[in-house]
Design a protein around this motif. Sequence first.
Motif, PDB file in Angstrom:
ATOM      1  N   UNK A   2     -12.264   6.378 -12.496  1.00 55.79           N
ATOM      2  CA  UNK A   2     -12.472   7.743 -11.997  1.00 55.79           C
ATOM      3  C   UNK A   2     -12.243   8.779 -13.093  1.00 55.79           C
ATOM      4  N   UNK A   3     -11.951   8.323 -14.297  1.00 58.69           N
ATOM      5  CA  UNK A   3     -11.680   9.191 -15.450  1.00 58.69           C
ATOM      6  C   UNK A   3     -10.396  10.007 -15.283  1.00 58.69           C
ATOM      7  N   UNK A   4      -9.476   9.471 -14.508  1.00 59.67           N
ATOM      8  CA  UNK A   4      -8.148  10.072 -14.378  1.00 59.67           C
ATOM      9  C   UNK A   4      -7.182   9.320 -15.301  1.00 59.67           C
ATOM     10  N   UNK A  55      -3.244  10.161 -15.710  1.00 64.39           N
ATOM     11  CA  UNK A  55      -2.422   9.671 -14.601  1.00 64.39           C
ATOM     12  C   UNK A  55      -2.285   8.152 -14.675  1.00 64.39           C
ATOM     13  N   UNK A  56      -3.404   7.483 -14.942  1.00 61.65           N
ATOM     14  CA  UNK A  56      -3.387   6.022 -15.026  1.00 61.65           C
ATOM     15  C   UNK A  56      -2.430   5.545 -16.111  1.00 61.65           C
ATOM     16  N   UNK A  57      -2.488   6.172 -17.274  1.00 64.68           N
ATOM     17  CA  UNK A  57      -1.661   5.739 -18.396  1.00 64.68           C
ATOM     18  C   UNK A  57      -0.175   5.989 -18.130  1.00 64.68           C
ATOM     19  N   UNK A  58       0.147   7.104 -17.476  1.00 64.12           N
ATOM     20  CA  UNK A  58       1.552   7.386 -17.143  1.00 64.12           C
ATOM     21  C   UNK A  58       2.116   6.332 -16.197  1.00 64.12           C
ATOM     22  N   UNK A  59       1.350   6.013 -15.155  1.00 67.73           N
ATOM     23  CA  UNK A  59       1.818   5.024 -14.171  1.00 67.73           C
ATOM     24  C   UNK A  59       1.894   3.641 -14.804  1.00 67.73           C
ATOM     25  N   UNK A  60       0.908   3.318 -15.622  1.00 70.65           N
ATOM     26  CA  UNK A  60       0.896   2.019 -16.287  1.00 70.65           C
ATOM     27  C   UNK A  60       2.100   1.860 -17.212  1.00 70.65           C
ATOM     28  N   UNK A  90       0.836  -1.208   0.000  1.00 65.48           N
ATOM     29  CA  UNK A  90       0.000   0.000   0.000  1.00 65.48           C
ATOM     30  C   UNK A  90       0.864   1.249   0.000  1.00 65.48           C
ATOM     31  N   UNK A  91       1.930   1.238   0.799  1.00 66.95           N
ATOM     32  CA  UNK A  91       2.845   2.380   0.823  1.00 66.95           C
ATOM     33  C   UNK A  91       3.497   2.587  -0.541  1.00 66.95           C
ATOM     34  N   UNK A  92       3.844   1.477  -1.205  1.00 67.58           N
ATOM     35  CA  UNK A  92       4.443   1.589  -2.535  1.00 67.58           C
ATOM     36  C   UNK A  92       3.487   2.281  -3.503  1.00 67.58           C
ATOM     37  N   UNK A  93       2.217   1.891  -3.465  1.00 68.59           N
ATOM     38  CA  UNK A  93       1.221   2.507  -4.347  1.00 68.59           C
ATOM     39  C   UNK A  93       1.050   3.985  -4.005  1.00 68.59           C
ATOM     40  N   UNK A  94       0.984   4.301  -2.726  1.00 69.67           N
ATOM     41  CA  UNK A  94       0.855   5.704  -2.311  1.00 69.67           C
ATOM     42  C   UNK A  94       2.031   6.520  -2.828  1.00 69.67           C
ATOM     43  N   UNK A  95       3.243   6.000  -2.666  1.00 70.60           N
ATOM     44  CA  UNK A  95       4.436   6.726  -3.107  1.00 70.60           C
ATOM     45  C   UNK A  95       4.420   6.961  -4.623  1.00 70.60           C
ATOM     46  N   UNK A  96       4.016   5.949  -5.373  1.00 71.78           N
ATOM     47  CA  UNK A  96       3.979   6.074  -6.835  1.00 71.78           C
ATOM     48  C   UNK A  96       2.904   7.066  -7.257  1.00 71.78           C
ATOM     49  N   UNK A 100       3.395  10.707  -9.169  1.00 69.37           N
ATOM     50  CA  UNK A 100       2.678  11.056 -10.404  1.00 69.37           C
ATOM     51  C   UNK A 100       1.713  12.213 -10.195  1.00 69.37           C
ATOM     52  N   UNK A 101       1.636  12.724  -8.942  1.00 65.68           N
ATOM     53  CA  UNK A 101       0.764  13.845  -8.583  1.00 65.68           C
ATOM     54  C   UNK A 101      -0.708  13.547  -8.882  1.00 65.68           C
ATOM     55  N   UNK A 102      -1.100  12.312  -8.595  1.00 67.01           N
ATOM     56  CA  UNK A 102      -2.502  11.926  -8.788  1.00 67.01           C
ATOM     57  C   UNK A 102      -3.371  12.707  -7.803  1.00 67.01           C
ATOM     58  N   UNK A 103      -4.414  13.361  -8.277  1.00 67.05           N
ATOM     59  CA  UNK A 103      -5.213  14.240  -7.407  1.00 67.05           C
ATOM     60  C   UNK A 103      -6.261  13.482  -6.574  1.00 67.05           C
TER      61      UNK A 103
END
Length: 348
Positions: A304-306, A309-314, A34-40, A44-47
Amino acid sequence: MNIIRKASTTILRPQFNYQKVILFPGDGIGPEISKAVIDIFDAAKVPIEWEFHEIHKKRVTEQGDLITEETLKQVKALKYALKGPFETPIGKGYRSINVTLRKRLQLFANVRPCKSIKGVQTPYPGVDVVTIRENTEGEYSGLEHEVVPGVVENLKIVSYNACQNIAQYAFEFARANNRKQVVACHKAGVMKQGDGLFLKVCDDVAKNYPEIEFSEEQIDTMAFKLANDPTKIDVMVMPNLYGDIVSDLCAGLIGGLGLTASGNIGKDCEVYEAVHGTAPDIAGKNLANPTALLLSGIMMLKAMRLNDYANRIETATYSVLEEARFLTGDLGGKSTTTDYTKAIIDKL
């Protein structure tokens, strides 16, 4: 300032258009991944804001639930949640947290996309299948009793409404994601009324989607086809128990549950999750692979229609996996959770 609650800790961020999301960190390796996901996501500045909630070790309702009514209401209010792996306590009197969430929140569809990942060697390259599983009924209805000593009756519940919901969702998913085929998996040859109803409803719904090729297969035949050549399969829709089994089979085709995203979809809210176990043997050792939870989080961002952000992280995640320089032990590498997470952040 927006407030993010983490146990007794309060984190402040500047006011932007942040959306709150429930996070259940989980047991075992859950807090680490969970921490890894939060950090990523932060990199990526996910809002989004994470609102941390607890799933308890002891029952908090007379029915044996491990989650409070307040938390269930908050999931409905915020609409999106991300869940790490949890361990249901051993012994009678406890209800599975997954069953509780699916039933109480009416998360009628479980969606598991399984796609081959470059850099992860498997006997099945080119896999791109989606399992859509009815999530609330079937053999998992929880209605069982002992008729006489030594004879147990377990009731399989199949309703028109549940079949309609899952069939409609499967075809809408196929249309929205430019998928060309939907196959309904069943055992109507034996369970003529229960699975027969499921199959009939799927057939009726398919008529409203002429651009999508519809077919049906007995579930054992489907398992054979997946093992023989999964590249010929697109979207599968099926009742609860079959979906539980087949979705794990599909995970094995691409390298395991540690690489598999999962989303539980309802009309009011959605809960995305890592479907692998808590791995207590490596908990706290910085060895866990956060990919499954990360890909589930990416699924959530798309819902969530973000999408940006999703595509950058993917893209960053698949790039790190393809390069195979910072893989965790389950993928044949020697990197730590921290190393793998930093490699993805560097790609961002």
